[in-house]
Design an enzyme around this catalytic site. Structure first.
Site, PDB file in Angstrom:
ATOM      1  N   HIS A 194      56.354  36.312 -25.563  1.00 35.39           N
ATOM      2  CA  HIS A 194      55.020  35.801 -25.858  1.00 35.39           C
ATOM      3  C   HIS A 194      53.955  36.439 -24.959  1.00 35.39           C
ATOM      4  O   HIS A 194      52.792  36.058 -24.990  1.00 35.39           O
ATOM      5  CB  HIS A 194      55.042  34.271 -25.667  1.00 35.39           C
ATOM      6  CG  HIS A 194      53.879  33.541 -26.225  1.00 35.39           C
ATOM      7  ND1 HIS A 194      53.018  32.799 -25.442  1.00 35.39           N
ATOM      8  CD2 HIS A 194      53.412  33.429 -27.485  1.00 35.39           C
ATOM      9  CE1 HIS A 194      52.094  32.251 -26.184  1.00 35.39           C
ATOM     10  NE2 HIS A 194      52.289  32.622 -27.432  1.00 35.39           N
ATOM     11  N   LYS A 240      51.179  38.934 -23.198  1.00 32.76           N
ATOM     12  CA  LYS A 240      50.090  39.820 -23.607  1.00 32.76           C
ATOM     13  C   LYS A 240      49.667  40.598 -22.370  1.00 32.76           C
ATOM     14  O   LYS A 240      48.884  40.119 -21.544  1.00 32.76           O
ATOM     15  CB  LYS A 240      48.888  39.036 -24.144  1.00 32.76           C
ATOM     16  CG  LYS A 240      49.143  38.299 -25.464  1.00 32.76           C
ATOM     17  CD  LYS A 240      49.628  36.906 -25.251  1.00 32.76           C
ATOM     18  CE  LYS A 240      49.745  36.170 -26.594  1.00 32.76           C
ATOM     19  NZ  LYS A 240      50.455  34.894 -26.462  1.00 32.76           N
ATOM     20  N   ASP A 273      46.433  53.753 -17.436  1.00 29.44           N
ATOM     21  CA  ASP A 273      46.373  54.711 -16.325  1.00 29.44           C
ATOM     22  C   ASP A 273      46.732  54.092 -14.973  1.00 29.44           C
ATOM     23  O   ASP A 273      46.402  54.659 -13.921  1.00 29.44           O
ATOM     24  CB  ASP A 273      44.978  55.347 -16.239  1.00 29.44           C
ATOM     25  CG  ASP A 273      44.772  56.391 -17.329  1.00 29.44           C
ATOM     26  OD1 ASP A 273      45.763  56.777 -17.974  1.00 29.44           O
ATOM     27  OD2 ASP A 273      43.616  56.801 -17.543  1.00 29.44           O
ATOM     28  N   LYS A 321      44.399  29.545 -22.335  1.00 33.01           N
ATOM     29  CA  LYS A 321      45.456  28.983 -21.478  1.00 33.01           C
ATOM     30  C   LYS A 321      45.002  29.123 -20.024  1.00 33.01           C
ATOM     31  O   LYS A 321      45.176  30.183 -19.414  1.00 33.01           O
ATOM     32  CB  LYS A 321      46.783  29.709 -21.716  1.00 33.01           C
ATOM     33  CG  LYS A 321      47.195  29.738 -23.205  1.00 33.01           C
ATOM     34  CD  LYS A 321      47.625  31.120 -23.598  1.00 33.01           C
ATOM     35  CE  LYS A 321      47.783  31.375 -25.072  1.00 33.01           C
ATOM     36  NZ  LYS A 321      48.302  30.393 -25.934  1.00 33.01           N
ATOM     37  N   ASP A 372      41.166  22.387  -7.675  1.00 31.80           N
ATOM     38  CA  ASP A 372      40.457  22.189  -6.395  1.00 31.80           C
ATOM     39  C   ASP A 372      39.565  23.352  -5.952  1.00 31.80           C
ATOM     40  O   ASP A 372      39.372  23.543  -4.739  1.00 31.80           O
ATOM     41  CB  ASP A 372      41.472  21.919  -5.274  1.00 31.80           C
ATOM     42  CG  ASP A 372      42.142  20.552  -5.410  1.00 31.80           C
ATOM     43  OD1 ASP A 372      41.697  19.763  -6.254  1.00 31.80           O
ATOM     44  OD2 ASP A 372      43.113  20.310  -4.681  1.00 31.80           O
TER      45      ASP A 372
END
Length: 473
Positions: free
Chosen positions: A214, A216, A221, A392, A397
């Site tokens: 899953h 990404k 370079d 996501k 804090d």
């Protein structure tokens, strides 16, 4: 004939008994073990098929040998040693050590990032970086669609390959099931190396259907990297139906690209068998000296421990002021849900944003009881109204932030191959907090949506039934 029925019955019970023994010997969570055993006993045909597709635990397997893992990690470790004055924050030293010890995730300080909150920003900048590539482009995606955007990127990659740039692409076989193989063959014919992750061919990889890549991750370079929630598909830019798409992708520069590169090259070794460790894939980061501290952390069903989940729990239990979370799917396992409820009861400002309208209706129903349970513990639960929220994020804090491919659900924490960055920096945490607060301003409180907060008996029953399938969603 009766003898045949008798023999068939005996064989069936032997198969059922052996399968249940296999479930028990896996030494999984008692509740999950009992659930699988009951399903197999009362629905043997369906239960056995589902178990071998979705229930077999592969956490003890190693997809890459320890020797090869050490070789693939050596370059990033040497780059870490070359850096001086990391000044790791004392409050998060145990978490940093956890990631180093379990995942060899080195903490790097010389970093800079751009926060991208929609597909137009992401795609526009990615195409610019691809066009500027001179040595290599490494791209790993769960979904690459054969649509207008997918073909635009393919054309850009082909143009670079024709100019001598090394281009490597990893796609998930299940995530791209609907993509015609001709799409990838066109890239291969132009010199691009393309490999699927865990292709599902019956029966060889059937038991791994449930374990998908899953991640990404993009590296260009050895200088520029991307990580976040966006795949390569037109809906990530235009949205779905009448819903705009809201997501988060980070464009990163500096030493942290070493960690992104290591993530890709480990996966590349697994899918292609080629060990790539050259210094040219790890470029100097002197121009970003003095930036914030961060780690690239990966998690996989074949790792000894669910590392990203442990990081979430560590961050949640260490919170003193607030915990802000964005996730498209809220189906937490028991340790994460307990930690969030404990923080809320202790007076920490726990706020979770999920989409009001999901792209997976069944998952949406299953998540409602979890959200209600969290709300009843004193947390703020909000439903995003301005489109489909696929972001996501977690911010804690004003000192810690994490972003990547990991959803707050069973599948991401326990079944998928995932990757996140954990950032230990006040300025970055505040920047991401502003992103969260902007989304919060376009959200509705859970309590103000009666169909979610005060459902009818039949709706509660349906929610409870769908919740039973949470580990599979």
């Amino acid at each position: 004939m009766q003898e045949l029925y008798l023999i068939g019955g005996i064989i069936s019970w032997i198969v059922i008994a052996l399968t249940i023994i296999h479930v028990i010997m896996a030494n999984g969570q008692p509740a999950k073990t009992m659930a699988w055993a009951l399903v197999i006993f009362f629905l043997p045909l369906v239960g056995i098929v589902l178990y071998f597709f979705f229930g077999v635990n592969h956490r003890r397997e190693r997809l890459v040998s320890q020797h090869q893992l050490d070789e693939l990690s050596k370059r990033s470790m040497l780059s870490f040693v070359e850096l001086r004055n990391q000044n790791t924050p004392a409050a998060y030293q145990p978490m940093i050590d956890l990631f180093v010890n379990q995942d060899l995730s080195m903490p790097f300080r010389n970093n800079a990032l751009d926060i991208m909150t929609d597909g137009y920003q992401f795609v526009g900048q990615l195409l610019k970086d691809v066009a500027a590539a001179r040595h290599h482009i490494h791209l790993e995606m769960y979904i690459i669609d054969d649509d207008a955007l997918g073909n635009l990127l393919a054309d850009a990659l082909i143009e670079r390959a024709r100019n001598g740039v090394e281009v490597r692409v990893i796609y998930d076989d299940v995530g791209c099931w609907k993509v015609h193989r001709r799409y990838f063959e066109r890239m291969r014919e132009e010199g691009i190396e393309v490999s699927p992750f865990l292709p599902v061919h019956f029966p060889t990889f059937t038991s791994k259907l449930n374990y998908r890549n899953h991640r990404k991750v993009i590296v260009i370079d050895g200088r520029v990297g991307y990580i976040g929630g966006m795949n390569i598909a037109q809906r990530y830019v235009q949205g779905t139906g009448d819903q705009p798409w809201r997501d988060t992708m980070l464009r990163m520069q500096g030493s942290i690209v070493y960690g992104l590169q290591r993530t890709f090259l480990i996966d590349w070794y697994f899918v292609d068998g080629t060990l790539i460790t050259g210094r040219q894939y790890y470029q100097s980061t002197a121009d970003t000296a003095g930036g914030f501290l961060t780690q690239v952390v990966t998690s996989a069903p074949t790792s000894p421990y669910p590392t990203i989940m442990q990081g979430y729990i560590s961050a949640i239990t260490s919170a003193r002021s607030y915990i802000y979370i964005e996730t498209p799917y809220f189906l937490p396992n028991e340790p994460v849900l307990f930690a969030l409820k404990m923080a809320a009861v202790a007076g920490v400002d726990v706020c979770v944003i999920c989409p009001h309208r999901s792209d997976a209706r069944f998952t949406e129903w299953a998540s409602r009881s979890y959200l209600r349970e969290l709300s009843e513990a004193g947390a703020r639960v909000c439903l995003y109204e301005a489109g489909f929220l696929h972001s996501k994020l977690m911010i804690v804090d004003d000192t810690l932030a994490t972003c990547g491919s990991t959803n707050v659900d069973f599948r991401s924490f326990e079944n998928n191959f995932e990757s996140n960055v954990f950032i230990y920096d006040e300025a970055v945490a505040r920047r991401l907090r502003q992103v969260f607060l902007a989304d919060l301003a376009q959200s509705t409180l859970f309590e103000d949506v009666p169909s979610w907060s005060r459902p009818t008996f039949l709706h509660r029953l349906w929610e409870s039934l769908t919740r039973l399938l949470s580990p599979l969603l």
